[in-house]
Design a protein around this motif. Structure first.
Motif: not given
Length: 66
Positions: A12-15, A41-43, A46-47, A51-52
Motif C-alpha cells: 500500500l505504501a509502495n502503491f 489501474k494496473e497497480l 495488483q494491490l 489484499r484478497k
C-alpha cells in the motif's frame, strides 16, 4: 516500527509512492492521461489481489456477509 508492517501495508505504501510518480509524469506531459490511468489501474488491481490473499489471514469478523 516499520518491521511490523504486513506485506499488504508495504504494498500500500509502495502503491502511494508509485501513484505520486505517475501523477508527476502525467502533469509534466511525460505520459498521457490515458497512460497514467492505465498504469494506476494496473497497480490497483495488483494491490487488490494481494489484499484478497492476505485478508484470509486476518482475524477480523466480516459483518458484510450474512
Amino acid at each position: 516500527m516499520y518491521e511490523d508492517l504486513s506485506p499488504y501495508e508495504i504494498a500500500l505504501a509502495n502503491f502511494g509512492d508509485a501513484v505520486g510518480i505517475i501523477a508527476s509524469l502525467e502533469i509534466t506531459n511525460k505520459i498521457t492521461p490515458e497512460d497514467a490511468h492505465q498504469r494506476v489501474k494496473e497497480l490497483y488491481k495488483q494491490l487488490k489481489e494481494l489484499r484478497k490473499k492476505e485478508k484470509d489471514t486476518w482475524n477480523v469478523k466480516d459483518d458484510t456477509k450474512n
